[in-house]
Design an enzyme around this catalytic site. Structure first.
Site, short mmCIF file in Angstrom:
data_model
loop_
_atom_site.label_atom_id
_atom_site.label_comp_id
_atom_site.label_asym_id
_atom_site.label_seq_id
_atom_site.Cartn_x
_atom_site.Cartn_y
_atom_site.Cartn_z
CD GLU A 80 54.88 -77.41 37.79
OE1 GLU A 80 53.78 -76.82 37.67
OE2 GLU A 80 55.95 -76.88 37.51
CG ASP A 121 54.76 -70.71 36.14
OD1 ASP A 121 55.33 -71.64 36.75
OD2 ASP A 121 54.18 -69.76 36.73
CG ASP A 150 57.44 -70.36 42.82
OD1 ASP A 150 57.91 -69.84 41.79
OD2 ASP A 150 56.22 -70.48 43.02
O1 MIG Z 1 51.36 -69.69 41.24
O2 MIG Z 1 53.12 -66.40 37.32
O3 MIG Z 1 57.22 -70.13 39.52
O4 MIG Z 1 58.00 -67.62 38.67
O5 MIG Z 1 56.14 -65.53 38.92
C1 MIG Z 1 52.42 -68.84 40.95
C2 MIG Z 1 53.32 -66.14 38.66
C3 MIG Z 1 52.62 -68.79 39.48
C4 MIG Z 1 54.95 -69.41 39.63
C5 MIG Z 1 56.28 -69.21 39.01
C6 MIG Z 1 56.73 -67.81 39.24
C7 MIG Z 1 55.73 -66.85 38.65
C8 MIG Z 1 54.35 -67.08 39.26
N1 MIG Z 1 53.96 -68.47 39.06
#
Ligand code: MIG
Length: 773
Positions: free
Chosen positions: A385, A382, A459
């Site tokens: 980007e 995660d 998200d």
């Molecule tokens: O800033 O890890 O898309 O699936 O639960 C949020 C917490 C960070 C974004 C991900 C989401 C995840 C969440 N993350």
């Protein structure tokens, strides 16, 4: 890697140094310099090497066409002074027409301008754009983590790969701008397409094909295909930000089994870590992770842990200390010459430079030591980007990375951070478990990421419009070479109404990836959280997922072999069908199933387009001929159809994919027409299928007014199946058949709800079944 070609021609396009390279007759590359010289070309996407070879000619034909090259049947002409480019084959096929000035400098980048026809259609671009079909917009590609994004804004995984389907003859051209910086695809006007880099050289690959399926085969030849995933990855997954402490995770697992809702995987989001330090565990919440993961595994649950890139700045923390001890293992602030500092969940962090092989190797070892060795089954990437809470919300331009010795500012390689992180996770699993199949899930991506990881759409919101949008995203990801995709079922932010959750899971189980996930500040979002009616709908739908796994796995095996999407737009399967070309509120799962989800509230029926042939409805045995029809769709009965002539292998429902051997499988046969189907089996877990330890069974025959003749072909390959017999269900007889024979001998059969059913011993040599109407 540095792409190589059969033939390279160096030239000038207008004032710009340029180079044309031929990979084969259908794939070539045009590299145009933005500056005085061509930049070195290093690709994170391309893996294909030139093979074979065809005759090549290169002439300066006339004043106008300074170059005319032919490679096999493909001809490329360049008008030097005016910078025009034409690509054609044979007498009449014009693939690419960029009359002068076809290439120009715009700002600090290079723009290609190509002719187009107003009725040409455009697809692809990964997660870019609101609409399924892409014309009418200018798309700017820049991966971002914007929690308040809307469909017209940038998303997490945008792929600079655009498919043009020509209206006149259905031929397809794929354009890949291999630019990990910001790219623009401008399709606002009907007669022109503009493709440009914001900064730096433009490296444009042109792929030509007679059909969309052939084009995707070529595209995934160029950039790679997904591997066969482990079977458990195709089951139902449950996630939340976050399940903790350990007792809560055990509680969720127990609920699934007690309620008999199948589930294969549970996810641990960021709160399992000690202060969000990657590769650590919170000792209070998870005092014995190996014990927990082992108990879950014994009960059929795989554990997937999130791994974010940001490494907390904390000298006491071993990951930080070790990385700091190596020069440039973190991305570098080019102005200060020190690691670049950003801010994410752990607070202030440095970011590993995943373009470096030594960083990937060590990160992979740490992943093994702290996660895989404890039994973790899959890795979830995660925030790649890359995300940064500080402005500019990602890396500023002056961040630099090793990048094969190339020192380019961040804005020139932004798009590959997530891609290289997914590569790192993948390579780490491969190294730690050489015979296993990695499962990696990533949010950000670049072209070719399918070699390493599946991509989820990030998200989303628990709103109806986002649900419909996610469906179109899945389809364009599939058309971008990324077959293994899916969205958070029920939506991530906000809380879905019970009806929305039910409608979401009704089609969500037919996605390649099936996971419910919800944000930390939302109510519970397990399948039972919305009351008994929705729970029962969710169970029924997840049971269908489990039943269909042999069919779905076969579709994945095909996708792994050819690059075909798993969820397919109707236009992929029915490219000549005018009505199918813009449909994005229905989709196909492989070629034999079609799903027409209900995407609006309080909706009891919907319009469905039936392409090509007739289709039979899952719940009702109703039969719909080709064309548009209104289909009843009460809650819990989503419109799901099987193609006439399909032979679909199924399994009994199990609570998870390793829940014992199954002796009796179902073969559902749907009237009428030529019968076809295939089943690919292997151990669903290891790499052994690559050396032939798989079993392929083909189904054929015909179903007409005389009745049905079904051939179950001989089994090819050395995998030993657990199946002892087939339960063959024949869907579509008007009346009870007169008699049924297996291998020439009459057999007893049952006739239930207008389905004729027989049991047939499974023979390695195959068998023929004849049913007389
Ligand atoms: O800033 O890890 O898309 O699936 O639960 C949020 C917490 C960070 C974004 C991900 C989401 C995840 C969440 N993350």
């Amino acid at each position: 890697m540095r792409p190589t070609f059969h033939h390279i021609v160096e030239t000038m396009l207008g004032d710009h140094p340029a180079r044309v390279g031929f990979l084969d007759e259908s794939i070539l590359c045009i590299h145009v310099a933005a500056g005085a010289e061509l930049e070195e070309y290093v690709s994170y996407a391309v893996i294909a090497q030139p093979q074979g070879g065809a005759p090549f000619t290169h002439d300066a034909v006339s004043e106008e066409f300074i170059h005319e090259m032919t490679y096999g049947g493909t001809k490329l002409r360049i008008n030097r002074r005016g910078a025009g480019i034409w690509i054609s084959s044979g007498e009449s096929i014009e693939w690419f027409q960029a009359p002068a000035p076809g290439v120009t400098k715009v700002g600090e980048g290079i723009e290609f301008r190509m002719m187009s026809q107003p009725a040409d259609r455009y697809y692809g671009l990964g997660e870019a754009g609101e609409t399924f079909e892409k014309s009418g917009y200018k798309h700017t590609l820049w991966n971002t983590d914007d929690p308040h994004h809307h469909p017209r804004q940038n998303f997490y995984a945008q792929i600079p790969w655009l498919v043009r389907v020509r209206e006149s003859d259905g031929r397809c051209v794929g354009l890949f701008l291999d630019n990990p910086g910001r790219s623009m695809f401008d399709i606002r006007v009907g007669d022109e397409l503009r493709v440009s880099t914001e900064k730096g050289d433009a490296i444009l690959w042109v792929l030509m094909a007679d059909s969309i399926a052939e084009l995707l085969e070529r595209w995934t030849h160029l950039t790679g295909r997904m591997e066969r995933p482990p079977m458990w990855a195709l089951g139902y997954h449950q996630c939340r930000w976050s399940y903790f402490p350990e007792s809560r995770v055990r509680g969720i697992a127990a609920e699934f089994r007690a309620r008999k809702i199948p589930c294969d995987a549970l996810y641990l989001d960021i709160d399992y870590m000690d202060g969000y330090r990657v590769f650590t565990w919170d000792a209070e919440r998870f005092p014995n992770p190996a014990g927990l993961i082992g108990d879950l595994a014994r009960d059929g649950f795989r554990t997937v842990t999130i791994v974010d890139p940001g490494v907390k700045i904390d000298p006491e923390y071993s990951v930080f200390a070790e990385f700091s001890a190596h020069r440039n293992w973190f991305c570098v602030d080019g102005e200060k010459g020190t690691p670049f500092q950003g801010q994410v969940w752990p607070g202030e962090v440095y970011y590993p430079d995943f373009t470096r092989a030594d960083v990937r190797a060590r990160w992979g070892e740490m992943q093994a030591e702290t996660l895989l060795d404890l039994g973790v089954a899959g890795i979830w990437n995660d925030m790649n980007e890359p995300a940064n809470f500080d402005p500019p919300k990602t890396f500023p331009s002056h961040v630099v990375q090793g990048d094969f010795g190339l020192k380019r500012p961040h804005e020139r390689i932004h798009q590959i951070y997530g891609h290289t992180m997914a590569q790192t996770s993948y390579e780490g699993i491969r190294a730690a478990r050489p015979d296993a199949r990695p499962f990696v899930i990533t949010r950000s991506a670049y072209a070719g990421v399918q070699r390493f990881s599946m991509v989820w759409t990030g998200d989303n919101q628990s709103i109806w419009s986002n649900m419909a949008f996610d469906l179109a995203l899945n389809l364009n990801m599939g058309l971008s070479g990324i077959a293994f995709v899916g969205c958070d079922i029920g939506g991530f932010t906000c809380d879905p109404t019970p009806e929305l959750y039910a409608r979401w899971i009704e089609w969500g189980v037919f996605q390649p990836f099936v996971r419910t996930h919800a944000a930390h500040d939302t109510p519970n979002q397990e399948p039972w959280a919305f009351g008994p009616e929705v729970e029962s709908i969710a169970r029924t739908m997840i049971e269908w997922r489990m039943r269909l796994l042999p069919y779905i796995y076969t579709v994945f095996a095909e996708a792994a072999a050819t690059g075909a999407p798993v969820n397919r737009a109707l236009m992929y399967e029915y490219p000549d069908d005018r009505d199918a070309r813009y449909v994005a509120d229905q989709f196909m799962l492989g070629q034999d199933m079609m799903i027409a989800p209900v995407l609006t509230p309080r909706t009891a029926r919907r319009m469905v387009y039936f392409p090509g042939t007739a289709w039979r409805q899952l719940w009702t045995e109703a039969h719909f001929p080709q064309g548009w029809h209104i289909v009843e769709a009460p809650l819990g009965r989503p419109p799901v159809f099987f193609r006439a002539g399909a032979v679909v292998p199924m399994h009994p429902v199990r609570q998870h994919t390793s829940d014992g051997d199954v002796a009796e499988w179902t073969l559902a046969v749907f009237a009428v027409g030529e019968l076809s189907g295939v089943l690919v089996e292997d151990d669903g877990a290891t790499q052994q299928w690559r050396s032939g330890v798989e079993a392929i069974t083909r189904f054929g025959g015909v179903w007409n007014h005389h009745g049905m003749v079904l051939q179950i072909g001989p089994r090819e390959g050395s995998f030993v199946t657990t199946r002892k017999r087939w339960r063959i269900e024949m869907h579509g007889f008007e009346d009870r058949p007169h008699h049924i024979q297996v291998g020439g001998k009459p057999v007893a059969f049952t006739w239930e709800n207008r389905v004729a059913i027989i049991l047939v011993e499974d023979h390695i040599e195959g068998v023929e079944v004849v049913a007389e109407a």
